[in-house]
Design a protein around this motif. Structure first.
Motif, PDB file in Angstrom:
ATOM      1  N   LYS A  88     -28.795 -28.505  -2.488  1.00 41.99           N
ATOM      2  CA  LYS A  88     -27.949 -27.023  -1.999  1.00 41.99           C
ATOM      3  C   LYS A  88     -26.994 -27.206  -0.908  1.00 41.99           C
ATOM      4  CE  LYS A  88     -31.824 -24.355  -2.392  1.00 41.99           C
ATOM      5  NZ  LYS A  88     -31.809 -23.833  -3.725  1.00 41.99           N
ATOM      6  N   LEU A  89     -25.839 -26.126  -0.836  1.00 44.24           N
ATOM      7  CA  LEU A  89     -24.745 -26.613   0.329  1.00 44.24           C
ATOM      8  C   LEU A  89     -25.946 -26.180   1.688  1.00 44.24           C
ATOM      9  CD1 LEU A  89     -22.317 -24.891  -0.373  1.00 44.24           C
ATOM     10  CD2 LEU A  89     -22.193 -26.812  -0.712  1.00 44.24           C
ATOM     11  N   TRP A 126     -19.479 -20.998   4.522  1.00 40.42           N
ATOM     12  CA  TRP A 126     -18.273 -20.234   3.444  1.00 40.42           C
ATOM     13  C   TRP A 126     -17.438 -21.345   3.010  1.00 40.42           C
ATOM     14  CZ3 TRP A 126     -13.240 -18.505   4.945  1.00 40.42           C
ATOM     15  CH2 TRP A 126     -13.839 -18.808   6.119  1.00 40.42           C
ATOM     16  N   LYS A 141     -17.355 -24.830   3.276  1.00 38.24           N
ATOM     17  CA  LYS A 141     -17.669 -25.678   3.281  1.00 38.24           C
ATOM     18  C   LYS A 141     -17.723 -26.083   1.177  1.00 38.24           C
ATOM     19  CE  LYS A 141     -21.145 -29.565   2.954  1.00 38.24           C
ATOM     20  NZ  LYS A 141     -22.483 -29.888   4.305  1.00 38.24           N
ATOM     21  N   GLU A 142     -18.250 -24.078   0.733  1.00 41.18           N
ATOM     22  CA  GLU A 142     -18.165 -23.936  -0.238  1.00 41.18           C
ATOM     23  C   GLU A 142     -16.354 -24.003  -0.374  1.00 41.18           C
ATOM     24  OE1 GLU A 142     -20.591 -20.367  -2.966  1.00 41.18           O
ATOM     25  OE2 GLU A 142     -20.173 -20.088  -0.848  1.00 41.18           O
ATOM     26  N   LYS A 166     -15.735 -25.658  -3.903  1.00 40.46           N
ATOM     27  CA  LYS A 166     -14.611 -25.650  -5.201  1.00 40.46           C
ATOM     28  C   LYS A 166     -12.964 -25.364  -5.228  1.00 40.46           C
ATOM     29  CE  LYS A 166     -17.898 -21.510  -5.573  1.00 40.46           C
ATOM     30  NZ  LYS A 166     -18.638 -19.689  -5.415  1.00 40.46           N
TER      31      LYS A 166
END
Length: 163
Positions: free
Chosen positions: A135-136, A144, A146-147, A151
């Motif tokens: 998990k982040l 957000w 980092k995600e 990606k």
């Protein structure tokens, strides 16, 4: 004391404040203050190179950075940050993995703390550290971001392999 220079870079995920002295980049941090920074009359080459390389990163054309930067922290923090540099573009590792790399297996929380003190976002890729459960977890710029960064990198790793 060296003079410092600052440029803002408007990335797809917010403004990055790029700061250098005459010789090295000293900070790359998300700036949520929306302050207006005028371009200084004199911009050292190192800061111009940083700006261009960050731009190339966000365009998916750069995976490593070559401009000089300065790490300023405790010896432990610098050891952690140097371990982060070795995480490949588009890859993730856990805090435990970094603790193992620095040969201090029980320092998971200390690794997380050092990670959070990183002043060279993206270049020292603290966004590539995730929890051991996959998990982040924490990111000074916000989860957000980092995600988005993870990606973004995975997208260009795939594209670059198929070209």
């Amino acid at each position: 004391m060296n003079k410092t220079y600052k440029l803002n870079y408007d990335s797809p995920i917010g403004t990055l404040a790029l700061v250098s002295n005459d010789d090295a980049v000293i900070s790359i941090m998300f700036n949520d203050q929306n302050e207006d920074v005028s371009v200084p009359e004199v911009v050292p080459q190192v800061l111009r190179n940083c700006y261009e390389q960050i731009h190339e990163y966000f365009k998916g054309k750069r995976q490593e950075f070559t401009f000089p930067y300065l790490l300023k922290g405790t010896p432990f923090q610098e050891m952690v940050w140097n371990a982060l540099i070795d995480i490949s573009y588009g890859q993730t590792v856990s805090y435990q993995d970094i603790a193992n790399v620095i040969k201090n297996e029980k320092a998971i929380r200390a690794v997380g703390n050092a990670n959070g003190k990183n002043k060279l976002s993206i270049v020292i890729p603290c966004h590539r550290i995730i929890g051991s459960n996959g998990k982040l977890t924490g990111y000074a710029g916000g989860l957000w971001r980092k995600e988005w960064l993870l990606k973004h990198e995975k997208n260009f790793v795939v594209k670059n392999k198929t070209v």
